[in-house]
Design an enzyme around this catalytic site. Structure first.
Site, mmCIF file in Angstrom:
data_model
loop_
_atom_site.group_PDB
_atom_site.id
_atom_site.type_symbol
_atom_site.label_atom_id
_atom_site.label_comp_id
_atom_site.label_asym_id
_atom_site.label_seq_id
_atom_site.Cartn_x
_atom_site.Cartn_y
_atom_site.Cartn_z
ATOM 1 N N LYS A 128 0.814 -1.230 0.000
ATOM 2 C CA LYS A 128 0.000 0.000 0.000
ATOM 3 C C LYS A 128 0.841 1.271 0.000
ATOM 4 N N GLY A 151 9.499 -2.821 1.252
ATOM 5 C CA GLY A 151 10.399 -3.090 2.376
ATOM 6 C C GLY A 151 9.735 -3.075 3.744
ATOM 7 N N THR A 173 7.949 -2.184 7.406
ATOM 8 C CA THR A 173 8.425 -1.505 8.623
ATOM 9 C C THR A 173 9.942 -1.555 8.687
ATOM 10 N N CYS A 174 10.490 -2.746 8.473
ATOM 11 C CA CYS A 174 11.930 -2.970 8.656
ATOM 12 C C CYS A 174 12.772 -1.963 7.874
ATOM 13 N N GLY A 228 -4.415 -3.905 -0.433
ATOM 14 C CA GLY A 228 -4.961 -5.221 -0.788
ATOM 15 C C GLY A 228 -6.099 -5.591 0.150
ATOM 16 N N GLY A 266 2.188 -7.356 8.608
ATOM 17 C CA GLY A 266 3.059 -6.769 9.623
ATOM 18 C C GLY A 266 2.374 -6.234 10.861
ATOM 19 N N GLU A 288 17.059 1.334 22.140
ATOM 20 C CA GLU A 288 17.840 1.663 20.930
ATOM 21 C C GLU A 288 17.664 3.150 20.580
ATOM 22 N N VAL A 298 2.113 3.898 34.044
ATOM 23 C CA VAL A 298 1.788 5.193 33.439
ATOM 24 C C VAL A 298 0.278 5.444 33.508
ATOM 25 N N HIS A 333 42.893 -14.778 17.909
ATOM 26 C CA HIS A 333 43.325 -13.822 18.929
ATOM 27 C C HIS A 333 43.954 -12.617 18.243
HETATM 28 P P1 FAD Z 1 6.232 -5.323 8.018
HETATM 29 O O1 FAD Z 1 7.670 -5.071 7.866
HETATM 30 O O2 FAD Z 1 5.479 -4.534 9.032
HETATM 31 O O3 FAD Z 1 5.602 -5.106 6.575
HETATM 32 C C1 FAD Z 1 4.236 -5.174 6.343
HETATM 33 C C2 FAD Z 1 3.930 -4.422 5.075
HETATM 34 O O4 FAD Z 1 2.594 -4.694 4.693
HETATM 35 C C3 FAD Z 1 4.017 -2.906 5.212
HETATM 36 O O5 FAD Z 1 4.817 -2.371 4.193
HETATM 37 C C4 FAD Z 1 2.574 -2.432 5.059
HETATM 38 O O6 FAD Z 1 2.460 -1.167 4.442
HETATM 39 C C5 FAD Z 1 2.011 -3.524 4.174
HETATM 40 N N1 FAD Z 1 0.568 -3.678 4.279
HETATM 41 C C6 FAD Z 1 -0.181 -3.821 5.396
HETATM 42 N N2 FAD Z 1 -1.477 -4.009 5.087
HETATM 43 C C7 FAD Z 1 -1.544 -3.966 3.734
HETATM 44 C C8 FAD Z 1 -2.601 -4.117 2.805
HETATM 45 N N3 FAD Z 1 -3.856 -4.375 3.195
HETATM 46 N N4 FAD Z 1 -2.321 -4.005 1.491
HETATM 47 C C9 FAD Z 1 -1.046 -3.770 1.053
HETATM 48 N N5 FAD Z 1 -0.011 -3.638 1.889
HETATM 49 C C10 FAD Z 1 -0.260 -3.755 3.199
HETATM 50 N N6 FAD Z 1 13.565 -6.431 13.723
HETATM 51 C C11 FAD Z 1 14.768 -7.029 13.659
HETATM 52 O O7 FAD Z 1 14.833 -8.241 13.428
HETATM 53 N N7 FAD Z 1 15.928 -6.321 13.834
HETATM 54 C C12 FAD Z 1 15.907 -4.992 14.101
HETATM 55 O O8 FAD Z 1 16.968 -4.384 14.251
HETATM 56 C C13 FAD Z 1 14.667 -4.341 14.192
HETATM 57 N N8 FAD Z 1 14.597 -3.026 14.443
HETATM 58 C C14 FAD Z 1 13.386 -2.415 14.500
HETATM 59 C C15 FAD Z 1 13.354 -1.057 14.790
HETATM 60 C C16 FAD Z 1 12.139 -0.396 14.872
HETATM 61 C C17 FAD Z 1 12.113 1.075 15.183
HETATM 62 C C18 FAD Z 1 10.935 -1.112 14.624
HETATM 63 C C19 FAD Z 1 9.607 -0.405 14.657
HETATM 64 C C20 FAD Z 1 10.960 -2.461 14.333
HETATM 65 C C21 FAD Z 1 12.179 -3.129 14.280
HETATM 66 N N9 FAD Z 1 12.268 -4.494 14.019
HETATM 67 C C22 FAD Z 1 13.487 -5.106 13.979
HETATM 68 C C23 FAD Z 1 11.070 -5.309 13.800
HETATM 69 C C24 FAD Z 1 10.870 -5.551 12.280
HETATM 70 O O9 FAD Z 1 10.773 -4.313 11.624
HETATM 71 C C25 FAD Z 1 9.608 -6.373 12.039
HETATM 72 O O10 FAD Z 1 9.659 -7.559 12.807
HETATM 73 C C26 FAD Z 1 9.483 -6.738 10.577
HETATM 74 O O11 FAD Z 1 9.437 -5.587 9.766
HETATM 75 C C27 FAD Z 1 8.228 -7.570 10.337
HETATM 76 O O12 FAD Z 1 8.146 -7.881 8.988
HETATM 77 P P2 FAD Z 1 6.753 -8.199 8.265
HETATM 78 O O13 FAD Z 1 7.099 -8.530 6.865
HETATM 79 O O14 FAD Z 1 5.995 -9.177 9.060
HETATM 80 O O15 FAD Z 1 5.910 -6.848 8.332
HETATM 81 P P1 NAD Z 2 9.261 -4.604 23.626
HETATM 82 O O1 NAD Z 2 8.282 -5.669 23.862
HETATM 83 O O2 NAD Z 2 10.666 -4.928 23.311
HETATM 84 O O3 NAD Z 2 9.351 -3.663 24.905
HETATM 85 C C1 NAD Z 2 8.225 -3.064 25.458
HETATM 86 C C2 NAD Z 2 8.569 -2.648 26.880
HETATM 87 O O4 NAD Z 2 7.510 -1.859 27.352
HETATM 88 C C3 NAD Z 2 8.713 -3.843 27.841
HETATM 89 O O5 NAD Z 2 9.856 -3.665 28.607
HETATM 90 C C4 NAD Z 2 7.439 -3.782 28.673
HETATM 91 O O6 NAD Z 2 7.609 -4.287 29.970
HETATM 92 C C5 NAD Z 2 7.176 -2.279 28.667
HETATM 93 N N1 NAD Z 2 5.785 -1.914 28.880
HETATM 94 C C6 NAD Z 2 4.674 -2.516 28.413
HETATM 95 N N2 NAD Z 2 3.580 -1.854 28.808
HETATM 96 C C7 NAD Z 2 4.001 -0.807 29.544
HETATM 97 C C8 NAD Z 2 3.343 0.245 30.231
HETATM 98 N N3 NAD Z 2 2.021 0.343 30.223
HETATM 99 N N4 NAD Z 2 4.086 1.157 30.889
HETATM 100 C C9 NAD Z 2 5.446 1.064 30.889
HETATM 101 N N5 NAD Z 2 6.123 0.089 30.261
HETATM 102 C C10 NAD Z 2 5.411 -0.831 29.586
HETATM 103 O O7 NAD Z 2 8.593 -3.679 22.508
HETATM 104 P P2 NAD Z 2 9.196 -2.474 21.662
HETATM 105 O O8 NAD Z 2 10.475 -2.014 22.227
HETATM 106 O O9 NAD Z 2 8.083 -1.515 21.479
HETATM 107 O O10 NAD Z 2 9.487 -3.174 20.272
HETATM 108 C C11 NAD Z 2 8.397 -3.751 19.512
HETATM 109 C C12 NAD Z 2 8.841 -4.921 18.715
HETATM 110 O O11 NAD Z 2 9.735 -4.529 17.692
HETATM 111 C C13 NAD Z 2 9.520 -5.943 19.562
HETATM 112 O O12 NAD Z 2 8.789 -7.139 19.495
HETATM 113 C C14 NAD Z 2 10.861 -6.135 18.981
HETATM 114 O O13 NAD Z 2 11.153 -7.487 18.789
HETATM 115 C C15 NAD Z 2 10.822 -5.417 17.638
HETATM 116 N N6 NAD Z 2 12.085 -4.675 17.540
HETATM 117 C C16 NAD Z 2 13.227 -5.391 17.418
HETATM 118 C C17 NAD Z 2 14.438 -4.739 17.389
HETATM 119 C C18 NAD Z 2 15.687 -5.541 17.273
HETATM 120 O O14 NAD Z 2 15.614 -6.701 16.914
HETATM 121 N N7 NAD Z 2 16.852 -4.980 17.545
HETATM 122 C C19 NAD Z 2 14.494 -3.360 17.476
HETATM 123 C C20 NAD Z 2 13.315 -2.661 17.619
HETATM 124 C C21 NAD Z 2 12.111 -3.342 17.639
#
Ligand code: FAD
Ligand code: NAD
Length: 467
Positions: A34, A39, A41-42, A115, A145, A188, A238, A445
């Site tokens: 959409k 790519g 969220t990632c 979609g 996602g 992060e 909170v 090492h």
């Molecule tokens: P998504 O990446 O969320 O992709 C879903 C896609 O579907 C989107 O582009 C959306 O627009 C599209 N879509 C949704 N509904 C529709 C529809 N009806 N029609 C058409 N398109 C649609 N994970 C890691 O492993 N390592 C990391 O370092 C890491 N860092 C992160 C940092 C942040 C700030 C965040 C928010 C997440 C991070 N994650 C990380 C988590 C990671 O981004 C997600 O686990 C991953 O993107 C999930 O992939 P996905 O394909 O399931 O969905």
């Molecule tokens: P998270 O689950 O890692 O952390 C959420 C935190 O919020 C937890 O510590 C939880 O105890 C706390 N929390 C929950 N409810 C709360 C409340 N009401 N008040 C205060 N604290 C509360 O989730 P995230 O950091 O938002 O990340 C979301 C997802 O994205 C995760 O599942 C993570 O795997 C993915 N992600 C992965 C990476 C990576 O792989 N490096 C980086 C960013 C995000």
């Protein structure tokens, strides 16, 4: 009407990887997204942009705090947040264009639009201009996602009460930022701004940060981040967050039930993510979401409708890009008649602070709760010659093995380059190695990887060499 062997809805790491593998296996493949860029969220607002900003802020932090000790004299160092955000946008754009290239190379037909299911075998794609077309598909993979989650009282207004998406776009370095949630995103993105000089104050519900990881890691990471200036308020519930124009005010109840008030320029809400299925019209395909908002799947990632599968953040399990990718490949290979396998017990998790945090397998708490007899070996990073050379002395590596068999059950680390180091543990555990197996492998090492060997030696018979 165009028709396909497989149609994938969503182009994140789950969806685009599924598309490539389906095409490699000879299926006529469609991918629907959409947004204008591929790519998910990632690539757009997750893994890639956050790591770009983490790298920039780490360079700045090193220049300010460590260069002089290394004998490098610079003039006055300033952080240019606008340039950092611009560089991040360039990295994102190059990476997203790379996915477009991969789709063309693999002859995947990309549809830009939302979609929505019309039936079990038909999906309507509606573009931004309102025009729509219906495509027909033998199989459909839902890969839509997730989106940021929040709870009542902390609804993001996306101006000062922000989610990770806005935190990746700030045009100023805040003086102070509150972070609700001491999980991966909070720590992060908190690190990015803390390194640039922002006072970060975390308000966390649990009694530790990164509560789902081994407790040792939360303890050690707390020490590391406090040195970077983080303040932590654990066991805080909170109640409300209010944007009053130039500042935000957060009210929470501490563990004694007393009301505590915090003020800052911004409040980042990072309390997890929720599966995203808006606009999909799942009911037209005979599907519904469960109480967590997830699309339910069986062990083969198949929904209750046999030709419809779901992968990635929209289904159960870790919300990680590499888990989504594995699931994309799994479904493609299953559709091609192969017998793929995913080892969900060995999906590594990483937190990209510095030093990095990484883990695979079970935590000490989980193993104890299971009543498993274990032994634990650990080794501090500061005992490594490599660490002293680079001045990265914080952290440790912990290896948990079965007391009788010596099989490695969990590896937990906070170390420079832990995100890469963890793969030694993943490979070892995939082949069901013992701690002694790791200990007997020659490690180069001087490297950080020597701490893995030493922790394994410690777990084997408390016979670490360099401590
Ligand atoms: P998504 O990446 O969320 O992709 C879903 C896609 O579907 C989107 O582009 C959306 O627009 C599209 N879509 C949704 N509904 C529709 C529809 N009806 N029609 C058409 N398109 C649609 N994970 C890691 O492993 N390592 C990391 O370092 C890491 N860092 C992160 C940092 C942040 C700030 C965040 C928010 C997440 C991070 N994650 C990380 C988590 C990671 O981004 C997600 O686990 C991953 O993107 C999930 O992939 P996905 O394909 O399931 O969905
Ligand atoms: P998270 O689950 O890692 O952390 C959420 C935190 O919020 C937890 O510590 C939880 O105890 C706390 N929390 C929950 N409810 C709360 C409340 N009401 N008040 C205060 N604290 C509360 O989730 P995230 O950091 O938002 O990340 C979301 C997802 O994205 C995760 O599942 C993570 O795997 C993915 N992600 C992965 C990476 C990576 O792989 N490096 C980086 C960013 C995000």
């Amino acid at each position: 009407m165009s028709s396909f062997d497989v149609t994938i809805i969503g182009s994140g790491p789950g969806g685009y990887v599924a598309a490539i593998r389906c095409a490699q296996l000879g299926m006529k493949t469609a991918l629907i997204e959409k947004y204008d860029t591929l790519g998910g969220t990632c690539l757009n607002v997750g893994c890639i942009p956050s790591k770009a900003l983490l790298d920039s802020s780490e360079h700045y932090h090193n220049a300010v705090h460590n260069f002089e000790a290394h004998g490098i004299k610079t003039g006055k160092i300033t952080a240019d947040i606008k340039q950092m955000i611009k560089r991040k946008a360039d990295v994102v754009s190059q990476t997203c264009n790379g996915i477009k290239f991969l789709m063309d190379k693999n002859n995947v037909t990309v549809f830009n639009g939302l979609g929505s299911f019309v039936s079990k075998t038909q999906v309507q794609v509606t573009g931004k201009d309102g025009k729509s077309e219906v495509i027909d598909s033998k199989n459909i993979i839902i890969a839509t996602g997730s989106k940021p989650n929040y709870f009542p009282g902390m609804e993001p207004d996306k101006k000062r009460i922000i989610t990770s998406t806005e935190a990746l776009e700030l045009q100023e370095i805040p003086k102070k930022m509150l972070v609700i949630g001491g999980g991966v995103i909070g720590l992060e993105l908190g690190s990015v701004y803390a390194r640039l000089g922002t006072q970060i104050e975390v308000v966390e519900f649990a009694d530790t940060i990164i509560p789902t990881m081994d407790r040792t890691l939360g303890k050690e990471l707390t020490k590391v981040l406090k040195k970077e200036g983080f303040k932590f308020n654990l066991e805080h519930r909170v109640q409300s967050v209010v944007n009053s124009g130039k500042k935000v005010t957060l009210k929470a109840l501490n563990k004694k039930g007393e009301e505590v008030t915090f003020e800052a320029d911004y409040c980042l809400v990072a309390v997890g993510r929720k599966p995203f299925t808006d606009g999909l019209n799942l009911e037209k395909a005979g599907l519904a979401v469960n109480q967590k908002g997830q699309v339910e799947v069986n062990d083969h990632l198949q929904t209750s409708v046999p030709n419809i599968y779901a992968i990635g953040d929209v289904v159960r399990g870790a919300m990680l890009a590499h888990k989504a990718e594995e699931e994309g490949v799994y479904v493609a290979e299953l559709l091609a008649g192969q017998k793929p396998h995913i080892n969900y017990a060995l999906i590594p998790g990483v937190v990209y602070t510095w030093p990095e945090v990484a883990a695979v397998g079970k935590t000490e708490e989980e193993l104890k709760a299971e009543g498993r007899e274990i032994k634990v070996g650990s080794f501090p990073i500061k005992a490594l010659g490599r660490a002293r050379a680079s001045m990265d002395i914080m952290g440790l590596i912990k290896i948990i093995a079965d007391k009788q068999t010596d099989e490695v059950l969990g590896v937990h680390m906070i170390a420079p380059r832990a995100a890469d180091l963890i793969m030694e543990a993943v490979v070892a555990m995939e082949y069901r190695a013992s701690a002694e197996d790791i200990a007997r492998i020659c490690h180069p090492h001087p490297t950080y990887s020597e701490a893995v060997k030493e922790a394994a030696l410690d777990a084997t018979e408390s016979r670490a060499l360099h401590i």
